[in-house]
Design a protein around this motif. Structure first.
Motif, short mmCIF file in Angstrom:
data_model
loop_
_atom_site.label_atom_id
_atom_site.label_comp_id
_atom_site.label_asym_id
_atom_site.label_seq_id
_atom_site.Cartn_x
_atom_site.Cartn_y
_atom_site.Cartn_z
N VAL A 1 7.81 -5.71 1.12
CA VAL A 1 6.99 -5.51 2.32
C VAL A 1 7.83 -5.36 3.59
CG1 VAL A 1 5.40 -6.69 3.90
CG2 VAL A 1 4.82 -6.48 1.50
N ASP A 2 8.66 -6.34 3.90
CA ASP A 2 9.40 -6.30 5.18
C ASP A 2 10.33 -5.09 5.25
OD1 ASP A 2 8.21 -8.56 6.25
OD2 ASP A 2 9.57 -9.91 5.20
N GLU A 3 11.04 -4.84 4.17
CA GLU A 3 12.00 -3.72 4.13
C GLU A 3 11.29 -2.37 4.32
OE1 GLU A 3 14.29 -1.46 0.51
OE2 GLU A 3 13.91 -3.62 0.28
N GLU A 4 10.22 -2.13 3.54
CA GLU A 4 9.53 -0.84 3.56
C GLU A 4 8.78 -0.62 4.88
OE1 GLU A 4 9.29 1.75 1.30
OE2 GLU A 4 10.93 0.79 0.22
N PHE A 5 8.12 -1.67 5.38
CA PHE A 5 7.35 -1.51 6.62
C PHE A 5 8.27 -1.25 7.81
CE2 PHE A 5 3.79 -2.89 4.15
CZ PHE A 5 2.66 -2.44 4.83
N THR A 6 9.42 -1.91 7.82
CA THR A 6 10.39 -1.66 8.90
C THR A 6 10.85 -0.20 8.85
OG1 THR A 6 11.11 -3.96 8.77
CG2 THR A 6 12.57 -2.44 9.91
N ARG A 7 11.06 0.31 7.63
CA ARG A 7 11.49 1.70 7.47
C ARG A 7 10.42 2.68 7.97
NH1 ARG A 7 11.28 5.43 3.67
NH2 ARG A 7 10.21 4.13 2.15
N ILE A 8 9.15 2.41 7.63
CA ILE A 8 8.06 3.28 8.09
C ILE A 8 7.91 3.21 9.61
CG2 ILE A 8 5.57 3.75 7.94
CD1 ILE A 8 5.65 2.61 5.07
N GLU A 9 8.05 2.01 10.17
CA GLU A 9 7.97 1.85 11.64
C GLU A 9 9.07 2.67 12.33
OE1 GLU A 9 8.11 -2.36 12.23
OE2 GLU A 9 6.08 -2.66 11.44
N ASN A 10 10.27 2.64 11.76
CA ASN A 10 11.38 3.41 12.33
C ASN A 10 11.10 4.92 12.25
OD1 ASN A 10 12.77 1.09 12.93
ND2 ASN A 10 13.96 1.09 11.01
N ILE B 1 -7.10 -18.78 2.25
CA ILE B 1 -6.56 -17.43 2.09
C ILE B 1 -7.13 -16.82 0.81
CG2 ILE B 1 -4.47 -16.01 2.03
CD1 ILE B 1 -4.82 -17.82 4.54
N THR B 2 -7.71 -15.62 0.95
CA THR B 2 -8.36 -14.98 -0.20
C THR B 2 -7.60 -13.74 -0.68
OG1 THR B 2 -9.72 -13.53 1.16
CG2 THR B 2 -10.61 -15.73 0.68
N GLY B 3 -6.69 -13.22 0.16
CA GLY B 3 -5.99 -11.98 -0.20
C GLY B 3 -6.83 -10.74 0.01
N GLN B 4 -8.08 -10.94 0.50
CA GLN B 4 -8.97 -9.80 0.80
C GLN B 4 -8.87 -9.54 2.30
OE1 GLN B 4 -10.23 -8.60 -2.24
NE2 GLN B 4 -8.90 -10.29 -2.78
N ARG B 5 -8.40 -8.36 2.68
CA ARG B 5 -8.04 -8.11 4.08
C ARG B 5 -9.23 -8.22 5.03
NH1 ARG B 5 -4.67 -4.41 1.20
NH2 ARG B 5 -6.21 -2.75 1.33
N THR B 6 -10.39 -7.69 4.62
CA THR B 6 -11.59 -7.77 5.49
C THR B 6 -11.90 -9.22 5.82
OG1 THR B 6 -12.45 -5.91 4.22
CG2 THR B 6 -13.97 -7.00 5.71
N TYR C 1 -4.61 -7.82 -4.09
CA TYR C 1 -4.32 -9.04 -3.30
C TYR C 1 -3.27 -8.72 -2.24
CZ TYR C 1 -2.87 -13.80 -2.16
OH TYR C 1 -2.58 -14.97 -1.49
N SER C 2 -3.53 -9.11 -1.00
CA SER C 2 -2.56 -8.91 0.09
C SER C 2 -2.24 -10.25 0.73
CB SER C 2 -3.14 -7.99 1.18
OG SER C 2 -3.12 -6.66 0.77
N THR C 3 -0.97 -10.57 0.84
CA THR C 3 -0.58 -11.80 1.54
C THR C 3 -0.84 -11.61 3.03
OG1 THR C 3 1.67 -10.99 1.86
CG2 THR C 3 1.26 -12.31 -0.12
N LEU C 4 -0.88 -12.72 3.77
CA LEU C 4 -1.12 -12.63 5.21
C LEU C 4 0.01 -11.89 5.92
CD1 LEU C 4 -2.72 -16.04 6.24
CD2 LEU C 4 -3.78 -13.81 6.16
N ASN C 5 1.24 -12.04 5.40
CA ASN C 5 2.37 -11.33 6.01
C ASN C 5 2.18 -9.81 5.87
OD1 ASN C 5 5.05 -10.89 7.10
ND2 ASN C 5 5.67 -10.39 5.02
N LYS C 6 1.74 -9.38 4.68
CA LYS C 6 1.50 -7.95 4.46
C LYS C 6 0.35 -7.47 5.34
CE LYS C 6 0.63 -4.52 0.84
NZ LYS C 6 0.44 -4.29 -0.59
N GLN C 7 -0.70 -8.28 5.45
CA GLN C 7 -1.84 -7.91 6.30
C GLN C 7 -1.38 -7.73 7.75
OE1 GLN C 7 -5.46 -10.25 5.73
NE2 GLN C 7 -4.83 -10.78 3.67
N TYR C 8 -0.53 -8.64 8.21
CA TYR C 8 -0.02 -8.56 9.59
C TYR C 8 0.81 -7.30 9.78
CZ TYR C 8 3.20 -9.43 13.43
OH TYR C 8 3.96 -9.29 14.56
N GLU D 1 4.64 -6.68 -2.82
CA GLU D 1 4.89 -7.80 -1.91
C GLU D 1 6.39 -8.09 -1.74
OE1 GLU D 1 2.76 -9.24 -0.07
OE2 GLU D 1 0.83 -8.66 -0.95
N ASP D 2 7.18 -7.83 -2.76
CA ASP D 2 8.62 -8.13 -2.68
C ASP D 2 9.37 -7.16 -1.77
OD1 ASP D 2 7.93 -6.16 -4.53
OD2 ASP D 2 9.76 -6.44 -5.71
#
Length: 590
Positions: free
Chosen positions: A565-574, A210-215, A512-519, A562-563
């Motif tokens: 990610v789940d909360e904010e992305f769920t909000r944007i999806e909604n 894992i490199t944290g580089q999305r490409t 740097y992006s974690t794999l969870n954030k990339q997903y 990163e702290d």
């Protein structure tokens, strides 16, 4: 010990006669300056020697003395946080002794002989040991535990083992072999750089680095123990990509080889790494880094040796059970050194003047990477991942070094000068790059990230390919000729390029992006794409679709910490679902 006389000097090449008792690849001391050299060729009693230091002032008649040993590196506590030249001389110690400029003929040990290290045994008297077994540990710094191993070729029962403070030359244990012979074990061992360190078994790489580089992580992943090449023209960002990988790659240690690169680039590394906080430990990144600097103004012969020095050090840490990331920047400069020495030896040149054995030498280097089961009675695994930069003249990827490298490596990150000029970093061209590890790593991504990750990756690649085809049509007949669905595809591709693949190395969050954030980012972009296709199918205007307030939030999602990610992305999806539903409902009313 063989002793001869110089008969010819041609730059870094010295011919000496009277060397019939010497062997190939023996290290020799040349002239009264005691310059370090290595025997490359022997004809009768004449030896061709490549000298790793400046040869001005040498002439016929000077003495040459063989040490009877091949070029070797010292391995033990003290390697980390150090910066060496191509033949493992510590540059900081040299600077303190002789000033900022390297003085020839200087002979300094790679490891400090006076410093004492705290040795803690993990084996006891009477224990049976084989080569590769860990007999004790040394806490080298705040973050790294150095494991002291039984050297290759020793097997038996521990007769005596000590605890306390010792130098690297002190005997910390004694092993009685089956023949009754007592073998001393020190914390330091030596190993010839051109000889691969042994292991029990080579494993198929099945886990991504894992490199944290999305490409890289999403589109063109490299496995732990894998090999990758970064070819690209001048100014396309090879060194920046390697710096990012050195900083963020999911490896226990980093070995960085600056092979024939500009001095100011190595200065950047030296200035940055001690200040950079390692995300794993919170300590400076330098605490788990070994640097080998052989800049473009240093002797050319030492450049040829530098990558072997680096990979031998990497293999040593691999044997302890660690994962090591090795950056070679750049193998083109190494190949140029090979070409220069080959020309002076008057060998038959191959393509573009490179020696005929260029491809086999490159393969010998890259094949030393891999994930292995190490020597020793316990089943330890370690890995060396090699990432080599290639600098083809004029960006011509058909030149010999690039072509020979591509036949060996499994990951090709092709850098594009046009992307770099557009300020798109990392400038990895997604249309020409590839990774042959993706199929093997699919199950890991499904198990550890999401079952949809591989599906999203394939869809992103499809959209980017479609964009390239659609842009050809746009250039010919204009954007108005495209259907609404094709316009949506172009907008999705723009979002993937600008919001996902473009990454700011100097931004605190985006670097740097974690794999969870990339997903989550992939999911968000593709959800918008699918909803947009559905909307245009129902007659929604493109202008209204592209000007939704949520579109800007999708574009700025990469800056979410990163702290959160789940909360904010769920909000944007909604928000996306609400705004799309409202738009389609409004269209239905009209």
């Amino acid at each position: 010990m063989s002793q001869g006389r110089i008969v010819k000097v041609a730059g870094p090449l010295v011919i000496a006669e009277g060397m019939k008792d010497a062997n190939m690849f023996d290290v020799v001391r040349v002239s009264d300056y005691e310059l370090i050299g290595e025997i490359l060729e022997i004809h009768g009693d004449r030896a061709s020697i490549q000298v790793y230091e400046e040869t001005s002032g040498l002439g016929p008649g000077g003495r040459v003395v063989s040490t009877g040993e091949p070029l070797s590196v010292e391995l033990g506590p003290g390697l980390l946080e150090n910066i060496y030249d191509g033949i493992q001389r510590p540059l900081e110690v040299m600077r303190r002794q002789v000033g900022p400029n390297i003085t020839r003929g200087i002979n300094i040990n790679a490891l400090d002989r006076s410093k004492k290290w705290g040795f803690k045994p993990v084996k006891a008297k009477g224990d049976k040991v084989v080569a590769g077994d860990i007999i004790g540990t040394v806490q080298e710094n705040e973050v790294f535990e150095h494991r002291i191993m039984v050297p290759f070729g020793i097997e038996g029962t521990i007769e005596d083992i000590k605890e306390g403070e010792f130098t690297v030359e002190d005997i910390v244990a004694t092993v009685r072999t089956k023949d009754g012979e007592l073998k001393p074990v020190k914390m330091m061992q030596k190993w010839p750089v051109r000889k691969q360190r042994p292991y029990k078994e080579k494993l198929a790489p099945d886990e991504p680095m894992i490199t944290g580089q999305r490409t890289i992580d999403t589109l063109f992943p490299i496995a732990k123990g894998g090999v990758a090449a970064i070819p690209g023209p001048f100014g396309s960002g090879k060194t920046v990509v390697q710096h990012q990988l050195a900083k963020w790659a999911d490896a226990d240690l980093v070995v960085y080889i600056g092979c024939g690169e500009r001095g100011n680039e190595m200065t950047d590394v030296l200035m940055e790494f001690p200040e950079l906080k390692d995300p794993k430990t919170g300590h400076p990144l330098m605490k788990r880094t070994v640097l080998i600097a052989n800049t473009s103004d240093m002797p050319v012969a030492a450049r040829e040796a530098s990558i072997y020095t680096g990979i031998t050090i990497a293999e040593y840490f691999r044997d302890m059970g660690y994962s090591v990331a090795l950056m070679a920047d750049s193998t083109s400069r190494w190949a140029e050194a090979l070409r220069e020495m080959s020309g002076r030896l008057e060998e038959m040149p191959g393509e573009e003047g490179y020696p005929a054995y260029l491809a086999s030498r490159l393969a010998q280097f890259y094949e030393r990477a891999g994930k292995v089961v190490t020597l020793g009675s316990d089943r330890r695994t370690g890995s060396v991942s090699v990432i080599g930069a290639v600098s083809p003249p004029g960006g011509d990827l058909s030149e010999p070094v690039t072509q020979a490298t591509l036949r060996i490596v499994k990951v090709f990150w092709g850098l594009d000068a046009n992307l770099a000029y557009k300020r798109h970093f990392p400038a990895i061209n997604w249309l020409i790059s590839y990774s042959l590890y993706t199929d093997r790593l699919e199950s890991w991504y499904e198990k550890n990230i999401s079952k949809d990750f591989n599906k999203y990756r394939a869809e992103v690649m499809k959209i980017l390919q479609e964009e390239a085809e659609l842009e050809e049509i746009v250039r010919l007949v204009g954007i108005d000729a495209l259907s609404p669905k094709d316009r949506v595809t172009l907008e999705a591709a723009r979002s993937i390029r600008e919001d996902y693949l473009h990454q700011n190395a100097f931004h605190e969050t985006d670097t740097y992006s974690t794999l969870n954030k990339q997903y989550r980012m992939l999911k968000l972009i593709l959800t918008y794409y699918h909803m947009s296709l559905e909307a245009v199918g129902k007659g929604v205007e493109l202008k209204k679709l592209f000007s939704l307030p949520v579109v800007e939030k999708i574009g700025r999602a990469k800056y979410i910490g990163e702290d959160r990610v789940d909360e904010e992305f769920t909000r944007i999806e909604n928000e996306l679902a609400e705004q799309m539903s409202a738009l389609m409902a409004k269209e239905g009313e009209q």
